[in-house]
Structure formats: C-alpha cells, structure tokens
Design a protein around this motif. Sequence first.
Motif, PDB file in Angstrom:
ATOM      1  N   LYS A 110      13.280  -0.875  -2.387  1.00 45.31           N
ATOM      2  CA  LYS A 110      12.137   0.046  -2.517  1.00 45.31           C
ATOM      3  C   LYS A 110      10.992  -0.654  -3.274  1.00 45.31           C
ATOM      4  CE  LYS A 110      12.280   3.113  -5.960  1.00 45.31           C
ATOM      5  NZ  LYS A 110      11.063   3.150  -6.764  1.00 45.31           N
ATOM      6  N   ASN A 111      11.344  -1.348  -4.360  1.00 39.58           N
ATOM      7  CA  ASN A 111      10.305  -2.029  -5.143  1.00 39.58           C
ATOM      8  C   ASN A 111       9.594  -3.089  -4.296  1.00 39.58           C
ATOM      9  OD1 ASN A 111      11.006  -0.464  -7.311  1.00 39.58           O
ATOM     10  ND2 ASN A 111      12.226  -2.038  -8.338  1.00 39.58           N
ATOM     11  N   ALA A 112      10.376  -3.805  -3.488  1.00 41.09           N
ATOM     12  CA  ALA A 112       9.780  -4.838  -2.627  1.00 41.09           C
ATOM     13  C   ALA A 112       8.855  -4.199  -1.581  1.00 41.09           C
ATOM     14  CB  ALA A 112      10.886  -5.642  -1.943  1.00 41.09           C
ATOM     15  N   LEU A 113       9.285  -3.068  -1.033  1.00 38.77           N
ATOM     16  CA  LEU A 113       8.458  -2.375  -0.026  1.00 38.77           C
ATOM     17  C   LEU A 113       7.176  -1.842  -0.665  1.00 38.77           C
ATOM     18  CD1 LEU A 113      11.141  -0.346   2.008  1.00 38.77           C
ATOM     19  CD2 LEU A 113      10.024  -2.479   2.677  1.00 38.77           C
ATOM     20  N   ASP A 114       7.310  -1.309  -1.882  1.00 39.42           N
ATOM     21  CA  ASP A 114       6.124  -0.796  -2.580  1.00 39.42           C
ATOM     22  C   ASP A 114       5.093  -1.917  -2.774  1.00 39.42           C
ATOM     23  OD1 ASP A 114       7.007   1.785  -2.739  1.00 39.42           O
ATOM     24  OD2 ASP A 114       7.877   1.583  -4.739  1.00 39.42           O
ATOM     25  N   GLN A 115       5.594  -3.067  -3.175  1.00 39.19           N
ATOM     26  CA  GLN A 115       4.682  -4.205  -3.396  1.00 39.19           C
ATOM     27  C   GLN A 115       3.981  -4.621  -2.110  1.00 39.19           C
ATOM     28  OE1 GLN A 115       6.488  -7.508  -5.352  1.00 39.19           O
ATOM     29  NE2 GLN A 115       6.398  -6.537  -7.367  1.00 39.19           N
ATOM     30  N   ALA A 116       4.696  -4.471  -0.992  1.00 39.47           N
ATOM     31  CA  ALA A 116       4.136  -4.877   0.298  1.00 39.47           C
ATOM     32  C   ALA A 116       3.437  -3.714   0.999  1.00 39.47           C
ATOM     33  CB  ALA A 116       5.252  -5.438   1.186  1.00 39.47           C
ATOM     34  N   ASP A 117       3.328  -2.581   0.298  1.00 36.38           N
ATOM     35  CA  ASP A 117       2.669  -1.389   0.864  1.00 36.38           C
ATOM     36  C   ASP A 117       3.330  -0.887   2.143  1.00 36.38           C
ATOM     37  OD1 ASP A 117       0.730  -0.748  -0.970  1.00 36.38           O
ATOM     38  OD2 ASP A 117      -0.641  -2.303  -0.226  1.00 36.38           O
ATOM     39  N   VAL A 118       4.630  -0.937   2.168  1.00 37.74           N
ATOM     40  CA  VAL A 118       5.358  -0.391   3.326  1.00 37.74           C
ATOM     41  C   VAL A 118       5.908   0.978   2.928  1.00 37.74           C
ATOM     42  CG1 VAL A 118       7.284  -0.724   4.941  1.00 37.74           C
ATOM     43  CG2 VAL A 118       6.029  -2.713   4.071  1.00 37.74           C
ATOM     44  N   PRO A 119       5.505   2.044   3.625  1.00 31.33           N
ATOM     45  CA  PRO A 119       6.007   3.375   3.262  1.00 31.33           C
ATOM     46  C   PRO A 119       7.513   3.493   3.518  1.00 31.33           C
ATOM     47  CG  PRO A 119       4.117   3.514   4.763  1.00 31.33           C
ATOM     48  CD  PRO A 119       4.553   2.096   4.745  1.00 31.33           C
ATOM     49  N   HIS A 120       8.159   4.318   2.729  1.00 28.19           N
ATOM     50  CA  HIS A 120       9.609   4.482   2.892  1.00 28.19           C
ATOM     51  C   HIS A 120      10.037   5.869   2.471  1.00 28.19           C
ATOM     52  CE1 HIS A 120       9.913   3.950  -1.469  1.00 28.19           C
ATOM     53  NE2 HIS A 120       9.025   2.984  -1.313  1.00 28.19           N
ATOM     54  N   LEU A 121      11.222   6.261   2.958  1.00 32.27           N
ATOM     55  CA  LEU A 121      11.787   7.577   2.636  1.00 32.27           C
ATOM     56  C   LEU A 121      13.291   7.425   2.421  1.00 32.27           C
ATOM     57  CD1 LEU A 121      11.276  10.771   2.630  1.00 32.27           C
ATOM     58  CD2 LEU A 121      12.176  10.696   4.963  1.00 32.27           C
ATOM     59  N   LEU A 122      13.793   8.155   1.420  1.00 29.70           N
ATOM     60  CA  LEU A 122      15.233   8.125   1.145  1.00 29.70           C
ATOM     61  C   LEU A 122      15.874   9.417   1.647  1.00 29.70           C
ATOM     62  CD1 LEU A 122      17.772   6.954  -0.426  1.00 29.70           C
ATOM     63  CD2 LEU A 122      16.946   8.254  -2.386  1.00 29.70           C
ATOM     64  N   VAL A 123      16.863   9.305   2.527  1.00 34.87           N
ATOM     65  CA  VAL A 123      17.666  10.472   2.900  1.00 34.87           C
ATOM     66  C   VAL A 123      19.132  10.136   2.621  1.00 34.87           C
ATOM     67  CG1 VAL A 123      16.183  11.599   4.601  1.00 34.87           C
ATOM     68  CG2 VAL A 123      17.607   9.745   5.343  1.00 34.87           C
ATOM     69  N   GLU A 124      19.650  10.763   1.577  1.00 30.11           N
ATOM     70  CA  GLU A 124      21.024  10.460   1.188  1.00 30.11           C
ATOM     71  C   GLU A 124      21.980  11.299   2.017  1.00 30.11           C
ATOM     72  OE1 GLU A 124      22.767   9.576  -3.139  1.00 30.11           O
ATOM     73  OE2 GLU A 124      22.554  11.699  -2.731  1.00 30.11           O
ATOM     74  N   LEU A 125      22.944  10.633   2.654  1.00 29.89           N
ATOM     75  CA  LEU A 125      23.847  11.329   3.568  1.00 29.89           C
ATOM     76  C   LEU A 125      25.109  11.785   2.863  1.00 29.89           C
ATOM     77  CD1 LEU A 125      23.561   8.799   6.513  1.00 29.89           C
ATOM     78  CD2 LEU A 125      22.332  10.957   6.281  1.00 29.89           C
ATOM     79  N   GLU A 126      25.511  13.004   3.212  1.00 27.26           N
ATOM     80  CA  GLU A 126      26.789  13.491   2.703  1.00 27.26           C
ATOM     81  C   GLU A 126      27.683  13.753   3.901  1.00 27.26           C
ATOM     82  OE1 GLU A 126      26.808  16.026  -0.796  1.00 27.26           O
ATOM     83  OE2 GLU A 126      24.629  15.989  -0.691  1.00 27.26           O
ATOM     84  N   GLN A 127      28.503  14.767   3.781  1.00 25.07           N
ATOM     85  CA  GLN A 127      29.420  15.055   4.878  1.00 25.07           C
ATOM     86  C   GLN A 127      28.631  15.435   6.139  1.00 25.07           C
ATOM     87  OE1 GLN A 127      31.983  18.256   3.963  1.00 25.07           O
ATOM     88  NE2 GLN A 127      32.590  18.542   6.064  1.00 25.07           N
ATOM     89  N   ALA A 128      27.749  16.432   5.988  1.00 26.08           N
ATOM     90  CA  ALA A 128      26.875  16.767   7.107  1.00 26.08           C
ATOM     91  C   ALA A 128      25.785  15.710   7.121  1.00 26.08           C
ATOM     92  CB  ALA A 128      26.278  18.138   6.891  1.00 26.08           C
TER      93      ALA A 128
END
Lengths: 374, 402
Positions: free
Chosen positions: A338-356
């Motif tokens: 994430k830190n590397a992407l932020d530095q390179a101005d690449v947008p990102h999203l975190l979706v943490e997966l569980e059972q569903a």
Amino acid sequence: MTDRESKPSKAMETLQEISTWPLADWPKRFPDARPFGYLNTHVPEEVLHAAGFTPVHVFGQRRAPQRAETRLPGFTCWLVRSALDTAMAGELDFLAGMAFAHTCDSAQALADIWWLAVPSVPVVTLGTPVDLYAVGAREFLIADLGLFRDQVAALAGHSVTDDDLRASIVLHNEIRRLVERLYALSDRLPSPALLAALRAGHLTPRETYCDLLANLLAALEADNDPVTPDAPRLIVVGAHLDDTSLYEAIVEAGGHVVDDLLDLGRLHYSKLADDGGDLLAALADRYLTQVPIAAKTHPVCRRDDALLDLVRARAADGVIFAPQKFCEPHGFDYVTIKNALDQADVPHLLVELEQAQVTGQMRTRLGAFVEMLS
Amino acid sequence: VVKKSYRKLKVAKDLTRMMSAYYAKMRIASHLQPVAWVSSGAPVEVLVALGVLPLYPENYGAILGAQRTAVPLIEEAEARGYSPDLCSYATGHLGSVFAPEKAPMKGLPRPDMLVASNNICGTVVKWYEALADHLDVPLFVLDTPYAHGAEIKDHAIQYVAAQMEAFIAWAEKQTGRRLKQKKFMRTLALSNEAVGLWREIRELCVHRPSPLNAPDLFTQMAPIVVLRGTKQCVNYYHKLKAEVEERVEGGIGAVPGERYRLLWDNIAIWPGLFRFYHLFSRAGACFVCDTYTHAWSMGLQTDHPIEGLARAYTAVYINMSLQARTRMMVDMAKRFEVDGAVLHANRSCKPYSLGQHDFRRAIMAKAGVPAMILEADMCDTRAYADGAIKTRVEAFLEMLAG
C-alpha cells in the motif's frame, strides 16, 4: 452485455464449470484420474504429475465449518479451516494424499493437524526456504525436493523417473506459456471467466487443461474486441479465492480485472522450469527466482516492485487487495505494498475476505472505488 | 480483602534493578556500541561476542503488555493499515516506532541492524521486513526449517549452518569487527551455562509444593532472553537457583497451601500477570511447569560451534512438529505430576495456538488430567473477555476440586 459474455466459447464453458464443481464430485467428473490434494502454490505439481497423480487444489468451501472447530481456534484463516473441515467430513477421501509446501504458520500447523485428524488422506510435506536469497537455500530445497519425490513415489507405488519428471515439466511449461497468453488477452475475457480459467488449472488433469486453454485462446485470438473497453483496469492482490464472486462483484461495480498478484494466479503460473540437466535443481531454481508469495522474503526481488511493474505493464488504473481475514503474511504485506502504491499514486482498495467471499458492504465499497477511477 | 496468594522471591528486587539498568543503559550504550534489534530466537551469541548491544522488540512487547500500555500503540499501527488480527507484539512495537512520543521509554533506541529468525514464527520475518523498510537498516533473516517429522533433517542443519557462517560474515561487515574465537567461545559457554541453570531452576518445580509459579517463571525468564551470553545473566541465575533450592529445602511453595498443580501452554497473558493468575493462586492452584519458558532450555554443543548453534536454534520448541511437542508436553505433565492443564489460545500467536486441541486431547488421554483451552491475547486487552474468562476458570477449578 456483449455476445461473448452471453455466449462463451465451449472451452470457456467447461473451464467455468470445473471452477465451480464441488470438490466432492471430482471423482465422478474425472473417474480415470488419481487425484492428489495440495493447498499452496509452492507444491511442485510436476512431481505429483510425474508420479501419475492429478494435483488438485483444495479450495475453501462455501459453508460454515463444523468439524474443524474441534481442531482449530476461531482465529484461523478460512482457507485452513475450510480445508480441514472438508477433509474431516470425509469428502476428500478420494485423494491419494495431501501435499503441503512450507508457507505460513497456519498451513504449517495444518499439515501436522491433518496427519492426526484425517488419517485416511496421508500427508507429504516439502520444506521450502523462507528467504529465497539465503545462503544454502538452493541446496536445501534440492535435498527436500528429493525427499518429497520419495514420499510421493511411496504413495504412488512406483518410482518417479527422470523421464516422467521431464515430460511433466515440459507439459507444465506449456501451460505456463498459455496462461501468459491468456493474461495478455484478459481485455477480451469477462473477469470472472479469467479467474475461473486460472482456478480450473488447479482442478483439471493437466493434459486436459492444456487442450482447453489452447481452445480458449484460439477463440479469444479470433476476436480482438475488448469486453468492456471503458471499464477501469484493475489488478487483484491476494492468496487464493474460493470462487469467482469477488470478480463478479468487481464487474458489477463496473471494473475489469486485467491481471493479478494471486498465489493461485500469476505467481503460480509464472516462470518456466528448465527441462534439461538436474530436474530437481530446475524445480528449485524456478521456485527461488519467482516473485515471492507474501509468506516469503527476498531482499532484492520484492513484491511491491513486482506489483508496480505489473501496474505499469498492464496500464492498470487501480489495485484491489483481497487478503483472507487472520492471514498474517498478507496482513503485513498489505501495508508495505500500500505504501509503495501511495508513493506511485496508484489507487487501491482493501476488501478483507471471510467465509462469505463478498458482502453487501464490500459491494458498496467496490462500487465507490470503481466510480472514483472511472 | 484479597488474601495474599503468592510469595514474592527475594531476588525479584535484583531482577527489577538489573532489567531497569539494562533498559536505562541501552540508551547510553546505543551511542557507544552498535545496536541490533533481534527476534527472541536469533543467534545472539555472535552479536554479543562482537560487542553489539542486542535489543528485543518481543521483550519490549511483553513490557507493553504487562504495563497495559500496548493498546494505544497497537492503534498507531492500525491507523497505518495493520490489521487488528496481527501479532500484538509486532503491532505494539511497530506503534512505538511510529509514535515514540507515546511509547514507554520512548521506544527502543534506533538499531544499526536487524536480525530475525523464523524458528519462532513466520510473523517475525514480515515484522522485521517492515522495520527494515521503515528504518532503512540492513536485515538478516536466519531461516530455520520447521521439523514436520520426528527429527530435524541433516540437510536442514547444514542449511542453517551455512547461513550461520554467512550471518557471522554479515555481522562482521556491519560492525567492521572480526569475531574473535576466544570471545565467541566464552560467550557460547556463558550462554550454555545460563541455559543450563534456567533448565535446572525450572526442574526444581517437580517438588511439592512447587517453589515457583508461572508468573515467577514469566518474569524470571527475562535475563535468559535478553542477557543470554553474559556473565551477568549467569550470576543472576546462580542467585535465583540458590533461593529456589532454599524454598525446596524448606518446603516453601510459591502458592501457599498448594492444592493443584497445573501446566501452562503458550505465551503469558501479560496484562493479567497478577490479576489473571491470581484467579488460580487464590484457589491454591500453582502453574508448576509451562512450555513457554521451556523454550530457552536447549543447550548447544560447543565442540562444533557453528553446527551447535544451527542445531540449537533450529530445535527450539515451537519449531518442532505438533507430534514432538505433544510428546514433550505429556512428558512434562507426567514428570511434574500435574492435576490439569490450561492452554492459552493466544490470538496473537498462530504457530503456538494451532494444534492446542490436539495437545488437550493428548494430555487428557495420556496424562489422565483435565485440560482447558482459554482464548485471550498476550498483550491486547481488547481481546480479553474478563467475565467469560473468570467464569471458565472458576468452573475449571471446581472440576479439579471434584
């Protein structure tokens, strides 16, 4: 919806069907094969294949675990809990064995717990270096691959010859070349179909898979229109995905997955192994020169650099992180990348997966993210 | 009025003084000698012999836990993207690096190098990678293959030995110093002596009543972790051993009126070092043995120091198969004649907690005593359900009372 989404090629249809087939029905689908289970991408499937087995990835099942609760704490990731649960239910008794390559602490524990909890499916293990650059890593891995080959041969009831291993390496290299072409054509393929095709490679007898892929590529190469030309181009980062629901949600949100840094995807299919000389050394060298999975480390070949290269090469607009809840390696890795992407101005999203795999809230967040990129 | 249910050790004062001095000195010493942050299973003897000051983020994490100051620092790490499900030693310590102004002692002095070994977990590798990136200092990872079978394979020992040679060369390069054989051998001998004393001290708890209880062991283990390889460490354990022997001779137990003897598995619940363990000691239940402080009991062969180090650091308790650990635990339960076992399912530590259901079964079947799994966390008080834990402990103690 384009024609290709409504009328997929026959090969694509088969690959998608295999990707969704319940594991317990596997023997009915491929009655002549001798399936051998594995849980992580570093299991050398060439060795299993050379012994006459079909390597089959034990993906998580969509149901609440019951039996595994008596063997594992609640803070164990879904991949590990679900795999053990399915095995304890007797649904994997058709496997000739279960192979574990050393990855994370949880998979390491699962190998030992499996040995006690599922005696009907014997366990074989492979020690893999955690530091791919460590002094002596190559020699260690070659030696352990030798022991792995012996364990597999014992279960096969015959030795694994160099000729068989060489033929298997040639076949797997061919699959890797085809998958590389598949990624190059990912514009022309609905995202869930891309993931289904990658997943099917873990579930299909490899000769059959090779043919299916070749047919799919022929169909894709004949038609050079992108499926959704205006959709934001996305890369997914994670380990394994139990089904294609995340990719379906991404498409629903208006995005298109062009590539990934998934253990089951790009990492699994990347790099060819040498098919001459010392074959175990060739398998070791392939492993040691791959981009490391999150549980491994390499001082020079870093995952954040690899992802940034991929973002540039694929002209991606954004990155979606899809780690499993309770996964330690990806939990740390997320912040570094994430830190590397932020530095390179690449947008990102975190979706943490569980059972569903995908929840309503995730869909909303995916929608907002893709909208921002559009 | 809370009945006094534990006996304090006389040497506890010396320990407090020694550990305070260690942490006070670290700030001054860090200006005079190179500093390494090391994982608890790093081959620190090499660094000590090179005049490097080793500091232990895990021990710092334990201090945060015991002082109940971990959560605000964990939240600093979480604000930077780290998941609440990760190891709380790691997130607590990372928080102290991100926000030293909020950290006890303003955090640990900045390191010149980092050394991590995965003999205790894979987490330290990721944690130290993050530190190396953030602080821009060199990192050495010592890879010690996990032993799935009954024994460690020879080629695994050769692999670790090759890395041990590389580690020495790396540490020499970082410090600009040569490892002097004489000093190295002396450090190894001191490390061995302290480990031997620690093993003997723990073994004294086979006596009835047990001279030590788990909270004693958890606090008394600090020198074997952070001062291993020094004369100071050896001197301290001689003193501790003498007092523990005195207790044994005088029939003095750590828990007055010892009624039940228990086994503890996993890292301590540091924030409950007194409150939680008091739930047991007030009922006359003493933890006479544990697997956690047992981890620093492996002596090393000094006739072949490199191979000796490789073997000792690969064979640490938690790097051995569940089957091997089950054997050790059942043996411990029998040898210390325990009446029950408490297994801490530590949300922070997966390699220690996955497999406990099988340990529990084995203890009940082979040692013939009840065993309970209790979920909590070594540092993160947010994961400690006070009421539920109290109820379960009381029920367990009632069961022991029959």
